[in-house]
Design a protein around this motif. Structure first.
Motif, PDB file in Angstrom:
ATOM      1  N   GLY A   8     -13.217   3.242  12.407  1.00  0.00           N
ATOM      2  CA  GLY A   8     -13.382   1.986  11.677  1.00  0.00           C
ATOM      3  C   GLY A   8     -13.771   2.214  10.237  1.00  0.00           C
ATOM      4  O   GLY A   8     -13.317   1.495   9.333  1.00  0.00           O
ATOM      5  N   GLN A   9     -14.592   3.225  10.006  1.00  0.00           N
ATOM      6  CA  GLN A   9     -15.028   3.517   8.638  1.00  0.00           C
ATOM      7  C   GLN A   9     -13.864   4.036   7.788  1.00  0.00           C
ATOM      8  O   GLN A   9     -13.756   3.700   6.598  1.00  0.00           O
ATOM      9  N   PHE A  10     -12.985   4.820   8.396  1.00  0.00           N
ATOM     10  CA  PHE A  10     -11.812   5.307   7.665  1.00  0.00           C
ATOM     11  C   PHE A  10     -10.900   4.145   7.277  1.00  0.00           C
ATOM     12  O   PHE A  10     -10.388   4.091   6.155  1.00  0.00           O
ATOM     13  N   ILE A  11     -10.681   3.232   8.215  1.00  0.00           N
ATOM     14  CA  ILE A  11      -9.825   2.071   7.934  1.00  0.00           C
ATOM     15  C   ILE A  11     -10.434   1.223   6.826  1.00  0.00           C
ATOM     16  O   ILE A  11      -9.755   0.791   5.883  1.00  0.00           O
ATOM     17  N   LEU A  12     -11.750   0.953   6.926  1.00  0.00           N
ATOM     18  CA  LEU A  12     -12.438   0.166   5.898  1.00  0.00           C
ATOM     19  C   LEU A  12     -12.319   0.841   4.534  1.00  0.00           C
ATOM     20  O   LEU A  12     -12.019   0.183   3.529  1.00  0.00           O
ATOM     21  N   ALA A  13     -12.524   2.142   4.501  1.00  0.00           N
ATOM     22  CA  ALA A  13     -12.466   2.874   3.236  1.00  0.00           C
ATOM     23  C   ALA A  13     -11.084   2.767   2.599  1.00  0.00           C
ATOM     24  O   ALA A  13     -10.955   2.533   1.388  1.00  0.00           O
ATOM     25  N   GLY A  14     -10.039   2.907   3.415  1.00  0.00           N
ATOM     26  CA  GLY A  14      -8.686   2.832   2.884  1.00  0.00           C
ATOM     27  C   GLY A  14      -8.350   1.463   2.324  1.00  0.00           C
ATOM     28  O   GLY A  14      -7.802   1.343   1.217  1.00  0.00           O
ATOM     29  N   ILE A  15      -8.682   0.441   3.076  1.00  0.00           N
ATOM     30  CA  ILE A  15      -8.337  -0.908   2.639  1.00  0.00           C
ATOM     31  C   ILE A  15      -9.154  -1.323   1.424  1.00  0.00           C
ATOM     32  O   ILE A  15      -8.632  -1.921   0.474  1.00  0.00           O
ATOM     33  N   ILE A  16     -10.455  -1.014   1.432  1.00  0.00           N
ATOM     34  CA  ILE A  16     -11.300  -1.365   0.291  1.00  0.00           C
ATOM     35  C   ILE A  16     -10.834  -0.641  -0.971  1.00  0.00           C
ATOM     36  O   ILE A  16     -10.787  -1.224  -2.059  1.00  0.00           O
ATOM     37  N   THR A  17     -10.448   0.629  -0.829  1.00  0.00           N
ATOM     38  CA  THR A  17      -9.977   1.379  -1.993  1.00  0.00           C
ATOM     39  C   THR A  17      -8.716   0.751  -2.565  1.00  0.00           C
ATOM     40  O   THR A  17      -8.575   0.594  -3.791  1.00  0.00           O
ATOM     41  N   LEU A  18      -7.785   0.370  -1.690  1.00  0.00           N
ATOM     42  CA  LEU A  18      -6.559  -0.287  -2.161  1.00  0.00           C
ATOM     43  C   LEU A  18      -6.861  -1.652  -2.777  1.00  0.00           C
ATOM     44  O   LEU A  18      -6.271  -2.031  -3.797  1.00  0.00           O
ATOM     45  N   ALA A  19      -7.775  -2.397  -2.160  1.00  0.00           N
ATOM     46  CA  ALA A  19      -8.144  -3.705  -2.701  1.00  0.00           C
ATOM     47  C   ALA A  19      -8.752  -3.559  -4.091  1.00  0.00           C
ATOM     48  O   ALA A  19      -8.437  -4.313  -5.011  1.00  0.00           O
TER      49      ALA A  19
END
Length: 421
Positions: free
Chosen positions: A265-276
Motif C-alpha cells: 500500500g505504501q508503494f502504491i501511495l508513493a507512486g500516485i502521490i509522486t505523479l500527482a
C-alpha cells in the motif's frame, strides 16, 4: 474535471495534521477547515462565473495597476513562492523518504533538482503526455483515497491524540485558518476563467447556462473534497501511536498507510502521490509562465526555466519550514480574495460600486496585513483591541462594515433621487 483541479497532493497533507493536532476537538476544527477549503473555493468559482470575463470581469472596477499587482501576487503565491515548491516537497516526503529515510539537506537538494528539472522539460514540451497521465492519475488517486477512507473508519490503526496549542480553545477558528493552506480560493480566482472557456468550447455560451453548469460542477467537486477531507481528518485523529513523526501530514499519512496496508500500500501511495505532485508542478509552472509571458512579453521557455529553478531553490527550505513561512502571507492575502468575492456578489446593491470596491479591498488588505504580521509572530499588542484580532480575523468586521457603507450609499442615493422627483 473541476474536482481534479482542486485535488492535489497538497490537499492531502493538511487535513490529517489538523485532525492529529485537534484531538478531541476534531469536529470543530474540521468544520472550520471545510469553510475555507471547500466553501470558499466553491463560492469563488461562482463569483467568477457571475462577474463574467474571468479575472478581468471581477477587477474591472479596480485601478488597472492594482488588479495586475493582485494577479501577480496570487500567481507568485500559487507558483514559485509556495504551492509549486510544495509539490516537490510532498513528493519527497511521501514518495521517497518512507523508503530511504532522512537523506539530509544534500539528498533533498538532489531530489528537488531532478524533480523540477523533469517538470521544466515537460513544461517546455507540453503535449498529450499530461493528458494521458491525467486520465489515469485522478481515478487511481481517488480509488486509493476511497479505499483508505473505508479502512480509516472500519479499522482505525491508532488512538486519539490530545488537542494541542490553539486547537484546545479555538479549534473552529484554527480550522478556518488551516484551510487557507490549500490555497484553493486563490486558485479559483484564476481557474474559474479557464473553466468558463472550456464550457464555451462545449457550446455553452449564454451566461445563465454557464453559471448553471459551473454551479453543478462546483457542487460535485465540493462534495468530493468534503468526503476526502473528512476521511483524512479522521485518519489523523486516529493516528496516535502510529505516526511517530507528526511534523507534517505527509508523514502521518505514510505511517498510517504502512500500518493499514503494509509495504504494498505504501508503494502504491508513493507512486500516485509522486505523479500527482509532478502533474501539479507542471501545471503551475506552465500557468505562471504563460501569465508572465503575456504580462511582460518575455519568452515562455525562458520563464519556464526561471520559474522551475526558483521552485527547486525554494523547496530546499523543507516542507515544515515552507508551510510556516506561507502562513503569514496567506493570512494577509486571503482577506483580499474573500473581499473581492463578496463585492462581486453585492455589486448590484452598491450605490457607488467603483468607490465601494476600492474601499472594501483596501480595508481587507490593511487589516489582513495586521493579521499576517500577528501570524508571523510580531508583537502586535497595540492592535489587541480590534474585534477578533486574537483569532487572526481582525479583517472580517471592518470589511463587512465597509460593504455595509456601500449598500447604505445606494439607499442615500435613492432618497436623494426621490426628494428631487
Amino acid at each position: 474535471m473541476t474536482f481534479a483541479f482542486y485535488l492535489g497532493a497538497g490537499n492531502i497533507i493538511f487535513p490529517p495534521l489538523a485532525g492529529f493536532l485537534a484531538g478531541e476537538n476534531m469536529t470543530l476544527a474540521m468544520f472550520g477547515f471545510l469553510v475555507t477549503a471547500v466553501g470558499l473555493p466553491l463560492i469563488t468559482i461562482l463569483a467568477v462565473a457571475k462577474a463574467g470575463n474571468g479575472w478581468a470581469g471581477m477587477t474591472k472596477l479596480l485601478p488597472a495597476g492594482i488588479a495586475t499587482a493582485l494577479a501577480v501576487a496570487i500567481y507568485i503565491i500559487i507558483g514559485p513562492a509556495f504551492a509549486a515548491p510544495r509539490t516537490g516537497l510532498v513528493a519527497y516526503e511521501m514518495g521517497l523518504k518512507p523508503f530511504l529515510g532522512e537523506m539530509g539537506a544534500q539528498g533533498l537538494m538532489v531530489y528537488t533538482i531532478i524533480f523540477f528539472g523533469v517538470a521544466i522539460l515537460v513544461s517546455l514540451n507540453q503535449g498529450r503526455l499530461m493528458d494521458a497521465i491525467g486520465k489515469f492519475l485522478t481515478p487511481l488517486l481517488m480509488l486509493l483515497l476511497i479505499v483508505l477512507a473505508v479502512g480509516v473508519f472500519v479499522a482505525p490503526q491508532g488512538t486519539m491524540p490530545s488537542a494541542v496549542a490553539d486547537y484546545q480553545q479555538d479549534a473552529f477558528v484554527k480550522g478556518i485558518l488551516e484551510g487557507y493552506n490549500t490555497m484553493d480560493t486563490l486558485a479559483s480566482l484564476m481557474l474559474g476563467a479557464l473553466i468558463v472557456d472550456i464550457l464555451r468550447k462545449k457550446g455553452i455560451h449564454d451566461y445563465q447556462s454557464q453559471f448553471k453548469y459551473l454551479a453543478i460542477a462546483g457542487i460535485i467537486s465540493a462534495i468530493g473534497l468534503s468526503v476526502v477531507y473528512i476521511s483524512l481528518f479522521q485518519l489523523g485523529n486516529t493516528a496516535g501511536g502510529v505516526a511517530m513523526d507528526a511534523s507534517n501530514g505527509g508523514a502521518i499519512v505514510s505511517a498510517y498507510v504502512l500500518s493499514l496496508f503494509g509495504h504494498p500500500g505504501q508503494f502504491i501511495l508513493a507512486g500516485i502521490i509522486t505523479l500527482a505532485c509532478f502533474t501539479t508542478a507542471v501545471g503551475l509552472i506552465s500557468a505562471c509562465a504563460d501569465f508572465f509571458h503575456n504580462l511582460t512579453g518575455m519568452s515562455y521557455r525562458k520563464l519556464v526555466v526561471i520559474l522551475g529553478a526558483a521552485c527547486a531553490l525554494v523547496a530546499n527550505v523543507g516542507l515544515a519550514q515552507l508551510i510556516s513561512l506561507s502562513i503569514p502571507v496567506l493570512v494577509a492575502i486571503y482577506p483580499v480574495a474573500v473581499a473581492l468575492v463578496l463585492v462581486t456578489f453585492l455589486k448590484s446593491y452598491f450605490g457607488r460600486p467603483r468607490l465601494t470596491f476600492r474601499l472594501v479591498l483596501t480595508v481587507a488588505f490593511v487589516f489582513g496585513c495586521l493579521d499576517g504580521l500577528g501570524a508571523a509572530g510580531m508583537k502586535m499588542d497595540a492592535f489587541a483591541f480590534l474585534p477578533l484580532f486574537d483569532k487572526g480575523l481582525a479583517w472580517l468586521l471592518p470589511t463587512l462594515v465597509a460593504c455595509g457603507l456601500g449598500v447604505m450609499a445606494r439607499g442615500n442615493a435613492s432618497q436623494v433621487s426621490d426628494a428631487t422627483a
